[in-house]
Design an enzyme around this catalytic site. Structure first.
Site, PDB file in Angstrom:
ATOM      1  N   HIS A  58       1.328  -1.435  -0.336  1.00  0.00           N
ATOM      2  CA  HIS A  58       0.481  -0.162   0.003  1.00  0.00           C
ATOM      3  C   HIS A  58       1.012   1.179   0.344  1.00  0.00           C
ATOM      4  CE1 HIS A  58      -3.867   2.098   1.633  1.00  0.00           C
ATOM      5  NE2 HIS A  58      -3.623   2.450   1.030  1.00  0.00           N
ATOM      6  N   HIS A  94       1.047   4.647  -2.490  1.00  0.00           N
ATOM      7  CA  HIS A  94       0.903   5.775  -3.369  1.00  0.00           C
ATOM      8  C   HIS A  94       2.171   6.499  -3.575  1.00  0.00           C
ATOM      9  CE1 HIS A  94      -3.185   5.792  -2.523  1.00  0.00           C
ATOM     10  NE2 HIS A  94      -3.038   5.641  -1.492  1.00  0.00           N
ATOM     11  N   HIS A 109      -9.800   0.919  -1.434  1.00  0.00           N
ATOM     12  CA  HIS A 109      -9.405   1.748   0.177  1.00  0.00           C
ATOM     13  C   HIS A 109     -11.227   1.532   0.166  1.00  0.00           C
ATOM     14  CE1 HIS A 109      -6.091   3.253  -1.439  1.00  0.00           C
ATOM     15  NE2 HIS A 109      -5.765   4.156  -0.125  1.00  0.00           N
ATOM     16  N   GLU A 154     -10.932   3.104   6.020  1.00  0.00           N
ATOM     17  CA  GLU A 154     -10.130   4.138   6.290  1.00  0.00           C
ATOM     18  C   GLU A 154     -11.117   5.298   6.635  1.00  0.00           C
ATOM     19  OE1 GLU A 154      -8.312   6.296   2.912  1.00  0.00           O
ATOM     20  OE2 GLU A 154      -6.648   7.144   4.626  1.00  0.00           O
ATOM     21  N   ASP A 179       1.644   4.869   2.733  1.00  0.00           N
ATOM     22  CA  ASP A 179       0.800   5.235   2.145  1.00  0.00           C
ATOM     23  C   ASP A 179       1.133   6.259   1.648  1.00  0.00           C
ATOM     24  OD1 ASP A 179      -1.872   5.711   0.864  1.00  0.00           O
ATOM     25  OD2 ASP A 179      -2.627   6.155   3.754  1.00  0.00           O
ATOM     26  N   ASP A 180       1.514   7.142   2.268  1.00  0.00           N
ATOM     27  CA  ASP A 180       2.230   8.287   1.048  1.00  0.00           C
ATOM     28  C   ASP A 180       2.924   8.698   2.119  1.00  0.00           C
ATOM     29  OD1 ASP A 180       0.192   8.879  -0.647  1.00  0.00           O
ATOM     30  OD2 ASP A 180      -1.401   8.929   1.408  1.00  0.00           O
TER      31      ASP A 180
HETATM   32  N1  ADE Z   1      -4.601   8.770  -1.923  1.00  0.00           N
HETATM   33  C1  ADE Z   1      -3.754   8.796  -1.511  1.00  0.00           C
HETATM   34  N2  ADE Z   1      -3.967   8.505  -0.202  1.00  0.00           N
HETATM   35  C2  ADE Z   1      -4.604   8.251   0.243  1.00  0.00           C
HETATM   36  C3  ADE Z   1      -5.076   7.531   1.207  1.00  0.00           C
HETATM   37  N3  ADE Z   1      -4.710   7.583   2.276  1.00  0.00           N
HETATM   38  N4  ADE Z   1      -6.841   7.631   1.353  1.00  0.00           N
HETATM   39  C4  ADE Z   1      -7.583   7.625   0.802  1.00  0.00           C
HETATM   40  N5  ADE Z   1      -6.852   8.093  -1.215  1.00  0.00           N
HETATM   41  C5  ADE Z   1      -5.284   7.910  -0.746  1.00  0.00           C
HETATM   42 ZN    ZN Z   2      -3.937   4.991   0.232  1.00  0.00          ZN
END
Ligand code: ADE
Ligand code: ZN
Length: 337
Positions: free
Chosen positions: A17, A19, A197, A200, A278-279
């Site tokens: 996971h 991005h 997703h 969340e 994630d990011d």
């Molecule tokens: N796009 C990038 N990160 C995300 C996240 N955590 N949830 C939804 N969309 C995303």
């Molecule tokens: Zn994500």
């Protein structure tokens, strides 16, 4: 705890996971803004980092879409991907399944081909240089229309050999999985796997929809599934893989404190959970940092950490022989310790 950190540093793992656009570090953002002559609303790298305080998912997404405006050329997408792969390699990540958001680029006039060519060139280089394998997951932006998602799927058709799965990301609340039932069915017809997703920020109903309407092969986040006991039992029984992102959950205020993160509880409930970043450029840590901070906060033991690493391979889209090879590497490392 030092021993656990050493184990985390050395364990082979997969990241499921991530991005790519969320791995854009501020330094690279500035370099690309300069070379592409794109305006960004920040004067310094410190100013960018200071802006990374979010009360919820939408506040993060608003900045995330501004940040990706600097990505213009194929070289930009290569550099973005390569920078992430270097960090992953340093964290003993042996396999990655990465998301990209083509609509975040095609909507600005960047060709789909430019995006995917730059990304796949970096992925191929990492496999050639380090044996770091990968899969690519095309995400639809759920705040956009079903029609826009179909257009994106159409653009992807010449590149299906390089795309493993479709995913669903962006603003969850108000954009339930049901909105994308038909486009996910079309993706399945093309032989693509499906992830989404769900849970969340959205309620357990969205997780049911992801399972029953999108027919997902893997659940991204899934935290709010814990509010529904029948759903938990179903997900445990089906052996559904969850891609959990602890530092993301903290930064986006899904949990008030990492000590209250449900990861340990998810393991105890028999859910097949994995740890992911994630990011990472926005949330303060790549995958090993997620493991380390969460291990301290919720009291993971050695067996938990090994189980999480094993789940990352068994929950991947790798062929069974590759999964077995990576599990044997984990076993060898544990036995040698
Ligand atoms: N796009 C990038 N990160 C995300 C996240 N955590 N949830 C939804 N969309 C995303
Ligand atoms: Zn994500």
């Amino acid at each position: 705890m030092t021993d656990l950190n050493a184990l985390i540093d050395r364990l082979p793992k997969a990241e499921l996971h991530l991005h790519l656009e969320g791995s854009l570090e501020p330094e690279l953002m500035f370099e690309m803004a300069r070379r592409n002559q794109v305006e960004i609303p920040f004067k310094t790298v410190d100013e960018v980092r200071a802006a990374y305080e979010f009360a919820n998912l939408q506040e993060f997404l608003d900045i995330y879409y501004v940040g990706m405006n600097v990505l213009i050329t194929e070289q930009d997408f290569f550099d973005l991907t390569w920078a992430y792969l270097e960090r992953a390699h340093a964290d003993t990540v042996r396999h990655v399944e990465v998301f990209f958001d083509p609509q975040g680029h095609t909507g600005r006039g960047v060709a789909f081909e430019t995006v995917i060519t730059g990304i796949t060139r970096a992925l191929a280089k990492a496999e050639a240089e380090w044996g770091l394998t990968s899969r690519l997951i095309l995400c639809f932006l759920r705040h956009l229309s079903e029609e826009a998602a179909f257009e994106t799927l159409e653009q992807a058709k010449p590149y299906l050999a390089q795309i493993e799965a479709v995913g669903l990301d962006s603003s969850e609340l108000g954009h339930p999985p049901s909105k994308f039932e038909r486009v996910f069915a079309a993706a399945a017809e093309l032989g693509l796997k499906r992830v989404a997703h769900a849970g969340e920020e959205g309620p357990p109903e969205y997780v049911y929809e992801a399972l029953d309407l999108l027919k997902i092969d893997r659940l991204d986040h899934g935290n709010r599934a814990l509010e529904d006991e029948a759903l938990v039992n179903r997900l445990a029984g089906e052996g559904m893989t969850f891609t959990v992102c602890p530092l993301s959950n903290l930064k986006l205020c899904g949990v008030p404190d990492l000590r209250q993160h449900p990861l340990k509880r998810m393991l105890e409930l028999g859910l097949k959970v994995t740890v992911n970043s994630d990011d990472p450029s926005y949330f303060g840590g790549y995958v090993n940092e997620n493991f380390k901070q969460t291990a301290v906060a919720v009291g993971l033991n050695e067996a938990d950490i090994i189980a999480l690493a094993r789940n990352s391979f068994t929950g991947s889209f790798l062929p069974q022989a590759e999964i077995d090879r990576r599990l044997a590497e984990i076993d060898a490392l544990v036995e040698a310790a």
